[in-house]
Design an enzyme around this catalytic site. Structure first.
Site, PDB file in Angstrom:
ATOM      1  N   CYS A  27     -10.257  -2.059  21.283  1.00 21.58           N
ATOM      2  CA  CYS A  27     -11.147  -3.206  21.495  1.00 21.58           C
ATOM      3  C   CYS A  27     -12.328  -3.104  20.552  1.00 21.58           C
ATOM      4  O   CYS A  27     -12.657  -2.038  20.058  1.00 21.58           O
ATOM      5  CB  CYS A  27     -11.684  -3.202  22.911  1.00 21.58           C
ATOM      6  SG  CYS A  27     -10.413  -2.976  24.118  1.00 21.58           S
ATOM      7  N   SER A  79       0.833  -1.194   0.000  1.00 27.91           N
ATOM      8  CA  SER A  79       0.000   0.000   0.000  1.00 27.91           C
ATOM      9  C   SER A  79       0.871   1.249   0.000  1.00 27.91           C
ATOM     10  O   SER A  79       1.768   1.386   0.836  1.00 27.91           O
ATOM     11  CB  SER A  79      -0.891  -0.019   1.250  1.00 27.91           C
ATOM     12  OG  SER A  79      -1.737   1.086   1.265  1.00 27.91           O
TER      13      SER A  79
HETATM   14  N1  PMP Z   1      -2.255  -4.763   6.008  1.00 24.49           N
HETATM   15  C1  PMP Z   1      -1.507  -4.164   6.937  1.00 24.49           C
HETATM   16  C2  PMP Z   1      -0.429  -4.948   7.607  1.00 24.49           C
HETATM   17  C3  PMP Z   1      -1.711  -2.824   7.271  1.00 24.49           C
HETATM   18  O1  PMP Z   1      -0.954  -2.238   8.192  1.00 24.49           O
HETATM   19  C4  PMP Z   1      -2.743  -2.117   6.605  1.00 24.49           C
HETATM   20  C5  PMP Z   1      -3.035  -0.662   6.938  1.00 24.49           C
HETATM   21  N2  PMP Z   1      -3.269  -0.432   8.296  1.00 24.49           N
HETATM   22  C6  PMP Z   1      -3.501  -2.784   5.635  1.00 24.49           C
HETATM   23  C7  PMP Z   1      -3.217  -4.106   5.355  1.00 24.49           C
HETATM   24  C8  PMP Z   1      -4.575  -2.092   4.866  1.00 24.49           C
HETATM   25  O2  PMP Z   1      -3.999  -1.145   4.006  1.00 24.49           O
HETATM   26  P1  PMP Z   1      -4.904  -0.088   3.209  1.00 24.49           P
HETATM   27  O3  PMP Z   1      -5.023   1.104   4.113  1.00 24.49           O
HETATM   28  O4  PMP Z   1      -4.135   0.232   1.972  1.00 24.49           O
HETATM   29  O5  PMP Z   1      -6.188  -0.747   2.925  1.00 24.49           O
END
Ligand code: PMP
Length: 369
Positions: free
Chosen positions: A315, A190
């Site tokens: 939570c 991402s």
């Molecule tokens: N997987 C992990 C390990 C993440 O840290 C995140 C974002 N918090 C995501 C998936 C989802 O990413 P996106 O915001 O691009 O949907």
């Protein structure tokens, strides 16, 4: 402002923002258009795929763009059926995708208190019914770096046809992500985690399994595995940001910050429990639990001083965090986990100030309970 929530999202690099605006202004044609103006935009996408492909030892035709890592994870998981292996410490976009998938059975590999997966349990749970595996590479809450190379060897030695997907959202750009060395078939990422734009994700898919992928969004199949007009400004900015992140040479500096804050907290604040492991952990993330503290209250006290962190123990419906539960954290720490996540904009002086506010806030909270 002291922004210590970079695992949630990062500030876009200036260069990425400028690239984004340049494409918006000067290359705004639809990349699927047949005219040369459209082809200019298409070429920006191709160049970015080339760069990412080279970075992870893949071919440009194995890189696909999506709207987010969430979409990438959903596409990967919902394309397969049979029996799947995963863990209880996955990001919710993996954990919940499985719940809404076509698998007849999902087996969860156990982990230790640092989030490292148990290899013996993996061997026990592998059988001829297993078709698909998904593991998180760098854990977004605690930073644990899973030994994907070792795990994938166990899996592929058992059956080379088992498809392995990893969620590298907190890894790409920061640690080595060579898909051949890791021995994997799919990898999600991402852009907003490495100072690129939001709502731009990607999925690497090994050529040999591309025919098995089922798109979730039907339409023009512009990205084959997904539909909708492509986003050249975000894609191009993603490539610019990733290159800058990779070439930033900041890893050692970030590790220094992490070690510094870890030591400050250990030395100066009583009754704390550092959840993130010291070894095999991303320096970008430090997860710490404070006994008898409600992390949400602490988070808001820090916020009053313009220090932004994340609550590691969010939570849902009154339950304890799924991740902390899976780690087997002592009950007294369950409510009090805070995730600090770094960028190169942070200085040690920022961390000294953070510690000061953290310490006084914790003392205040502990006094009133
Ligand atoms: N997987 C992990 C390990 C993440 O840290 C995140 C974002 N918090 C995501 C998936 C989802 O990413 P996106 O915001 O691009 O949907």
């Amino acid at each position: 402002m002291i922004y210590l929530d970079n695992a949630a999202t990062t500030k876009m690099y200036d260069e990425a923002l400028e690239a984004y605006m340049d494409v918006c202004k000067n290359h705004f044609a639809n990349p699927s258009a047949l005219h040369s103006f459209g082809m200019e935009a298409e070429n920006l996408i191709k160049d970015t795929k080339k760069y990412i492909g080279k970075l992870i030892s893949a071919n440009e035709a194995e890189i696909f763009f999506t709207k987010s890592a969430t979409e990438s994870n959903n596409i990967a998981i919902k394309s397969f059926e049979g029996v799947a292996l995963t863990s209880k410490i996955e990001h919710s976009s993996v954990f919940n995708s499985f719940k809404n998938s076509n698998f007849k059975e999902i087996r969860y590999i156990s982990n230790d208190k640092y989030g490292f997966l148990n290899e013996d349990d993996l061997k026990d749970k592998l059988d001829n019914e297993v078709t698909f595996v998904s593991f998180i590479y760098v854990n977004n809450e605690i930073g644990t770096i899973q030994d994907i190379k070792k795990l994938s060897k166990i899996i592929k030695d058992f059956n080379k046809d088992i498809v392995i997907h990893i969620d590298a959202t907190q890894a790409l750009g920061k640690i080595h992500c060579d898909v051949n060395e890791l021995g994997i078939d799919m990898m999600s990422f991402s852009a907003h985690k490495f100072h690129g734009p939001k709502q731009l994700g990607g999925l690497y898919i090994r050529k040999s399994i591309q025919g098995k992928i089922r798109p979730i969004l039907d339409g023009g199949y512009q990205e084959v595995i997904s539909s909708g007009t492509n986003n050249p400004p975000a894609i191009y900015a993603c490539g610019i940001a990733l290159k800058k992140q990779v070439e930033s040479n900041e890893y050692k500096y970030i590790k220094g910050l992490n070690t510094y804050l870890r030591k400050l907290i250990e030395d100066k604040i009583m009754d704390t429990y550092i959840i993130s492991p010291i070894e095999s952990s991303s320096p970008y993330i430090l997860d710490v639990a404070f006994a008898n503290i409600k992390s949400e209250v602490l988070l808001h006290m820090l916020e009053e001083e313009k220090i932004y962190v994340s609550s590691g123990s969010a939570c849902s419906k009154g339950d304890y965090s799924r991740i902390l539960t899976a780690l087997g954290i002592d009950k007294k720490y369950m409510d009090g986990a805070i995730r600090f996540s770094f960028s190169s904009e942070i200085t040690r002086k920022d961390l000294d100030y953070t510690l000061k506010v953290l310490k006084s806030s914790i003392e205040m909270i502990r006094m009133v309970i």
